[in-house]
Design a protein around this motif. Structure first.
Motif, PDB file in Angstrom:
ATOM      1  N   MET A 206       9.763  -5.779   7.855  1.00 57.55           N
ATOM      2  CA  MET A 206      10.225  -4.406   7.562  1.00 57.55           C
ATOM      3  C   MET A 206      10.679  -4.380   6.114  1.00 57.55           C
ATOM      4  O   MET A 206      11.447  -5.242   5.669  1.00 57.55           O
ATOM      5  N   TRP A 207      10.157  -3.367   5.388  1.00 56.11           N
ATOM      6  CA  TRP A 207      10.446  -3.287   3.950  1.00 56.11           C
ATOM      7  C   TRP A 207      11.226  -1.981   3.707  1.00 56.11           C
ATOM      8  O   TRP A 207      10.648  -0.912   3.521  1.00 56.11           O
ATOM      9  N   PHE A 208      12.564  -2.066   3.773  1.00 56.36           N
ATOM     10  CA  PHE A 208      13.390  -0.869   3.562  1.00 56.36           C
ATOM     11  C   PHE A 208      13.499  -0.576   2.071  1.00 56.36           C
ATOM     12  O   PHE A 208      13.508  -1.478   1.237  1.00 56.36           O
ATOM     13  N   ASP A 209      13.651   0.755   1.731  1.00 57.56           N
ATOM     14  CA  ASP A 209      13.672   1.125   0.322  1.00 57.56           C
ATOM     15  C   ASP A 209      14.432   2.426   0.140  1.00 57.56           C
ATOM     16  O   ASP A 209      14.038   3.417   0.769  1.00 57.56           O
ATOM     17  N   PHE A 210      15.438   2.621  -0.648  1.00 56.44           N
ATOM     18  CA  PHE A 210      16.246   1.647  -1.320  1.00 56.44           C
ATOM     19  C   PHE A 210      17.684   2.175  -1.332  1.00 56.44           C
ATOM     20  O   PHE A 210      17.922   3.341  -1.078  1.00 56.44           O
ATOM     21  N   SER A 211      18.600   1.241  -1.587  1.00 54.95           N
ATOM     22  CA  SER A 211      20.018   1.615  -1.691  1.00 54.95           C
ATOM     23  C   SER A 211      20.406   1.810  -3.142  1.00 54.95           C
ATOM     24  O   SER A 211      19.784   1.230  -4.035  1.00 54.95           O
TER      25      SER A 211
ATOM     26  N   LEU B 285       5.829  -2.949   7.525  1.00 55.18           N
ATOM     27  CA  LEU B 285       5.929  -1.517   7.261  1.00 55.18           C
ATOM     28  C   LEU B 285       7.067  -1.251   6.301  1.00 55.18           C
ATOM     29  O   LEU B 285       8.175  -1.763   6.470  1.00 55.18           O
ATOM     30  N   TYR B 286       6.772  -0.457   5.301  1.00 60.30           N
ATOM     31  CA  TYR B 286       7.764   0.066   4.349  1.00 60.30           C
ATOM     32  C   TYR B 286       8.365   1.316   5.002  1.00 60.30           C
ATOM     33  O   TYR B 286       7.629   2.133   5.583  1.00 60.30           O
ATOM     34  N   TYR B 287       9.681   1.451   4.919  1.00 62.11           N
ATOM     35  CA  TYR B 287      10.318   2.666   5.445  1.00 62.11           C
ATOM     36  C   TYR B 287      11.391   3.104   4.456  1.00 62.11           C
ATOM     37  O   TYR B 287      12.294   2.334   4.102  1.00 62.11           O
TER      38      TYR B 287
ATOM     39  N   ILE C 245       0.850  -1.202   0.000  1.00 59.19           N
ATOM     40  CA  ILE C 245       0.000   0.000   0.000  1.00 59.19           C
ATOM     41  C   ILE C 245       0.874   1.236   0.000  1.00 59.19           C
ATOM     42  O   ILE C 245       1.625   1.468   0.962  1.00 59.19           O
ATOM     43  N   HIS C 246       0.839   1.985  -1.114  1.00 58.13           N
ATOM     44  CA  HIS C 246       1.548   3.269  -1.204  1.00 58.13           C
ATOM     45  C   HIS C 246       0.520   4.378  -1.016  1.00 58.13           C
ATOM     46  O   HIS C 246      -0.413   4.533  -1.832  1.00 58.13           O
ATOM     47  N   TRP C 247       0.710   5.142   0.057  1.00 55.12           N
ATOM     48  CA  TRP C 247      -0.299   6.140   0.421  1.00 55.12           C
ATOM     49  C   TRP C 247       0.400   7.274   1.149  1.00 55.12           C
ATOM     50  O   TRP C 247       1.303   7.027   1.984  1.00 55.12           O
TER      51      TRP C 247
ATOM     52  N   LYS D  42       6.754   5.781   5.809  1.00 54.16           N
ATOM     53  CA  LYS D  42       7.413   7.015   5.345  1.00 54.16           C
ATOM     54  C   LYS D  42       7.976   6.729   3.963  1.00 54.16           C
ATOM     55  O   LYS D  42       8.735   5.764   3.809  1.00 54.16           O
ATOM     56  N   HIS D  43       7.598   7.524   2.978  1.00 53.69           N
ATOM     57  CA  HIS D  43       8.168   7.372   1.642  1.00 53.69           C
ATOM     58  C   HIS D  43       9.273   8.398   1.457  1.00 53.69           C
ATOM     59  O   HIS D  43       9.670   9.073   2.420  1.00 53.69           O
ATOM     60  N   HIS D  44       9.796   8.538   0.250  1.00 54.31           N
ATOM     61  CA  HIS D  44      10.980   9.385   0.048  1.00 54.31           C
ATOM     62  C   HIS D  44      10.729  10.853   0.402  1.00 54.31           C
ATOM     63  O   HIS D  44      11.679  11.589   0.684  1.00 54.31           O
ATOM     64  N   ASP D  45       9.459  11.274   0.401  1.00 51.57           N
ATOM     65  CA  ASP D  45       9.179  12.704   0.685  1.00 51.57           C
ATOM     66  C   ASP D  45       9.350  13.025   2.174  1.00 51.57           C
ATOM     67  O   ASP D  45       9.252  14.172   2.588  1.00 51.57           O
TER      68      ASP D  45
ATOM     69  N   HIS E 130       2.434  10.879  -9.504  1.00 51.83           N
ATOM     70  CA  HIS E 130       3.540   9.935  -9.302  1.00 51.83           C
ATOM     71  C   HIS E 130       4.012  10.097  -7.861  1.00 51.83           C
ATOM     72  O   HIS E 130       4.047  11.219  -7.353  1.00 51.83           O
ATOM     73  N   GLU E 131       4.399   9.019  -7.223  1.00 46.65           N
ATOM     74  CA  GLU E 131       4.840   9.164  -5.823  1.00 46.65           C
ATOM     75  C   GLU E 131       6.173   9.893  -5.757  1.00 46.65           C
ATOM     76  O   GLU E 131       6.592  10.326  -4.688  1.00 46.65           O
ATOM     77  N   TRP E 132       6.819  10.051  -6.899  1.00 46.44           N
ATOM     78  CA  TRP E 132       8.064  10.837  -6.961  1.00 46.44           C
ATOM     79  C   TRP E 132       7.804  12.267  -7.423  1.00 46.44           C
ATOM     80  O   TRP E 132       8.732  12.969  -7.821  1.00 46.44           O
ATOM     81  N   VAL E 133       6.570  12.713  -7.381  1.00 41.38           N
ATOM     82  CA  VAL E 133       6.236  14.010  -7.986  1.00 41.38           C
ATOM     83  C   VAL E 133       7.119  15.131  -7.450  1.00 41.38           C
ATOM     84  O   VAL E 133       7.528  16.027  -8.198  1.00 41.38           O
TER      85      VAL E 133
ATOM     86  N   ASN F  93      15.911  -6.942   1.042  1.00 36.45           N
ATOM     87  CA  ASN F  93      17.372  -6.871   0.860  1.00 36.45           C
ATOM     88  C   ASN F  93      17.852  -5.460   0.541  1.00 36.45           C
ATOM     89  O   ASN F  93      18.964  -5.275   0.079  1.00 36.45           O
ATOM     90  N   ARG F  94      16.998  -4.435   0.770  1.00 35.54           N
ATOM     91  CA  ARG F  94      17.325  -3.121   0.213  1.00 35.54           C
ATOM     92  C   ARG F  94      18.136  -2.212   1.143  1.00 35.54           C
ATOM     93  O   ARG F  94      18.392  -1.052   0.782  1.00 35.54           O
ATOM     94  N   LEU F  95      18.657  -2.749   2.234  1.00 30.03           N
ATOM     95  CA  LEU F  95      19.657  -1.970   2.982  1.00 30.03           C
ATOM     96  C   LEU F  95      20.973  -1.947   2.209  1.00 30.03           C
ATOM     97  O   LEU F  95      21.874  -1.181   2.505  1.00 30.03           O
TER      98      LEU F  95
ATOM     99  N   PRO G 114      12.691  -8.338  -6.238  1.00 27.27           N
ATOM    100  CA  PRO G 114      12.578  -7.889  -7.636  1.00 27.27           C
ATOM    101  C   PRO G 114      11.344  -7.011  -7.807  1.00 27.27           C
ATOM    102  O   PRO G 114      10.301  -7.273  -7.199  1.00 27.27           O
ATOM    103  N   GLU G 115      11.528  -5.963  -8.617  1.00 25.24           N
ATOM    104  CA  GLU G 115      10.460  -4.964  -8.712  1.00 25.24           C
ATOM    105  C   GLU G 115       9.919  -4.874 -10.126  1.00 25.24           C
ATOM    106  O   GLU G 115      10.686  -4.733 -11.084  1.00 25.24           O
ATOM    107  N   GLN G 116       8.597  -4.965 -10.245  1.00 22.81           N
ATOM    108  CA  GLN G 116       7.922  -4.894 -11.552  1.00 22.81           C
ATOM    109  C   GLN G 116       8.502  -5.925 -12.530  1.00 22.81           C
ATOM    110  O   GLN G 116       8.568  -5.665 -13.740  1.00 22.81           O
TER     111      GLN G 116
HETATM  112  O1  FHN Z   1      11.363   4.743  -5.403  1.00 24.09           O
HETATM  113  C1  FHN Z   1      10.568   3.691  -4.876  1.00 24.09           C
HETATM  114  C2  FHN Z   1       9.221   3.682  -5.525  1.00 24.09           C
HETATM  115  O2  FHN Z   1       8.566   4.903  -5.291  1.00 24.09           O
HETATM  116  C3  FHN Z   1       8.400   2.535  -4.923  1.00 24.09           C
HETATM  117  O3  FHN Z   1       8.238   2.742  -3.521  1.00 24.09           O
HETATM  118  C4  FHN Z   1       9.137   1.224  -5.186  1.00 24.09           C
HETATM  119  C5  FHN Z   1       8.378   0.059  -4.581  1.00 24.09           C
HETATM  120  O4  FHN Z   1       9.219  -1.053  -4.550  1.00 24.09           O
HETATM  121  N1  FHN Z   1      10.478   1.282  -4.585  1.00 24.09           N
HETATM  122  C6  FHN Z   1      11.309   2.362  -5.051  1.00 24.09           C
HETATM  123  C7  FHN Z   1      11.767   2.123  -6.470  1.00 24.09           C
HETATM  124  O5  FHN Z   1      12.510   0.911  -6.503  1.00 24.09           O
END
Ligand code: FHN
Length: 429
Positions: free
Chosen positions: A187-192, A128-130, A26-28, A85-88, A37-40, A221-223, A248-250
């Protein structure tokens, strides 16, 4: 501490994960308002003030996490991961380390607390994604980060020595999440990326803290990696922060994910439902329920999980197209659950008409291509005791008595209709 770092300990931690196979991502957040875009903020190089507009109006009056949780359960999802918490840098939880959080908005709510409570109540595991990246925190290096919205703005150049102050903040927030929201399962860390990985985040120190608070928790594995890179998780000497599963993503890895000896390792493909992580009103981008089901089968047939992403809108509602698709997926899973949960890659080669999944002696044929006449079952000659349709438990007519006739070549089955059905294999295999 050492006992947590072994591959054996990691495989033990992920048993539930490898059984459950299907989760909701859930991206919110604030980006749900611009809904482009979540990167807007980065893509459009928004200043703090330009993005503040969304903070000032964020008020998800329709947020009912119990309804989200019921939807996930009825869709056959067994765990869920919410962006805390997302990148913003906006926190959906009541962090004591920042004012930039949902409890200070018009919402006045700890959105993470309500999420974990509602999803646990529905019997789902919670994650939780962080985001390691933080475009709001004053000590996150604007010019050092090729993605930072203000990377080209002299006004935002900062002393890189303060980066350790950001890492202290990041560790402190992870500690808050682990200590203030009960038992977390993931815990879903994102990203290196580039040199922003591993010990740049003081990952060993972070792992010691995480394991000291919630030793059972599993992590991606994203630390030290991201959606394209594996990091050290597949090597003989994984770091203490290699994670418990690859992410793996998408993409669904063509051969699954294996270690250097070719032994499968846990992995989870994170896939969007409509080519967007955050909310979008564009309905034409959605994958069909049939595609979602077949991609889930593909993941399981390669020993993997699928984390299917949804993007609720800024009011807290889940788009109708998402509701409709997940409802249809749930109806299929309700009848075919045993061919997914607890299953993995089959010992038999992939047939040309679809895919096999297998759980011990139970083989499941997922038949996608209608056939004229019998369907060819490569390698199953004389190996099948009986066959049943999962959807209605009806007998599948086997064109010849399997345990007597010797086929001139591989076995054939004629099917009432090309569907998903199970093969209990003889116990004396
Ligand atoms: O930059 C993020 C993106 O916004 C999204 O959260 C994805 C989900 O796996 N992870 C990053 C891109 O790899």
């Amino acid at each position: 501490m050492k006992q947590h770092n072994t591959v054996e300990a990691s495989r033990e931690r992920t048993r539930w994960f490898q059984r459950d196979r299907f989760g909701m991502f859930i991206h919110w957040g604030l980006y749900s308002i611009p809904s482009r875009h979540e990167w807007v903020r980065s893509h459009e190089k928004m200043t703090v003030d330009q993005y503040q507009v969304y903070y000032d109006e964020f008020n998800p009056v329709d947020y009912k996490p119990k309804e989200w949780a019921r939807l996930a359960r009825e869709a056959g999802m067994k765990y869920a991961v919410l962006t805390s918490k997302h990148h913003d840098g906006f926190c959906l939880f009541d962090s004591k380390l920042t004012e930039y959080k949902s409890t200070n908005t018009l919402a006045g709510r700890d959105l993470v607390a309500e999420f974990v409570e509602a999803f646990r109540a529905e019997g789902l595991k919670v994650g939780l994604y962080y985001s390691l990246i933080d475009w709001h925190h004053e000590d996150y290096p604007a010019y050092g980060d090729r993605y930072h919205p203000m990377r080209d703005n002299e006004e935002y150049r900062r002393d890189p020595q303060n980066f350790h102050r950001y890492v202290d903040y990041m560790h402190g927030q992870v500690r808050e999440l682990l200590q203030n929201y009960g038992k977390l399962d993931l815990m879903w860390f994102d990203f290196s990326y580039d040199d922003m990985k591993g010990e740049k985040w003081r990952a060993s120190e972070l792992m010691e803290m995480i394991r000291s608070i919630q030793p059972h928790i599993i992590m991606d594995n994203r630390l030290e990696a991201n959606g394209e890179e594996l990091g050290s998780i597949f090597t003989k000497e994984p770091t203490s922060y290699a994670g418990d599963f690859a992410s793996p993503e998408q993409i669904i890895p063509p051969e699954g994910v294996v270690d250097t000896d070719g032994i499968p390792i846990p992995w989870e493909a994170c896939i969007t439902l409509n080519n967007n992580w955050g909310y979008t009103s564009a309905d034409h981008l959605y994958k069909s329920a049939r595609t979602v089901i077949r991609k889930l089968v593909e993941c399981v047939s390669k020993n993997g999980n699928m984390l299917l992403n949804i993007g609720p809108d800024a009011r807290g509602n889940i788009p109708k197209a998402t509701l409709d698709i997940l409802t249809e997926v749930g109806e299929w899973l309700n009848l075919n659950a045993e061919s997914i949960y607890g299953c993995g890659q089959s010992e038999f080669p992939k047939p040309d008409w679809g895919r096999f999944t297998q759980n011990g002696n139970q083989l499941y044929a997922h038949i996608y291509e209608e056939s004229i006449g019998p369907i060819h079952m490569p390698g199953l000659k004389g190996r099948v005791k009986k066959a049943r349709m999962l959807a209605d438990a009806s007998e599948v007519f086997l064109s010849n008595p399997w345990n007597t006739a010797m086929f001139p070549n591989d076995a054939f089955i004629s099917l009432a209709r090309p569907e998903h059905f199970s093969f209990p294999l003889p116990d004396d295999r």
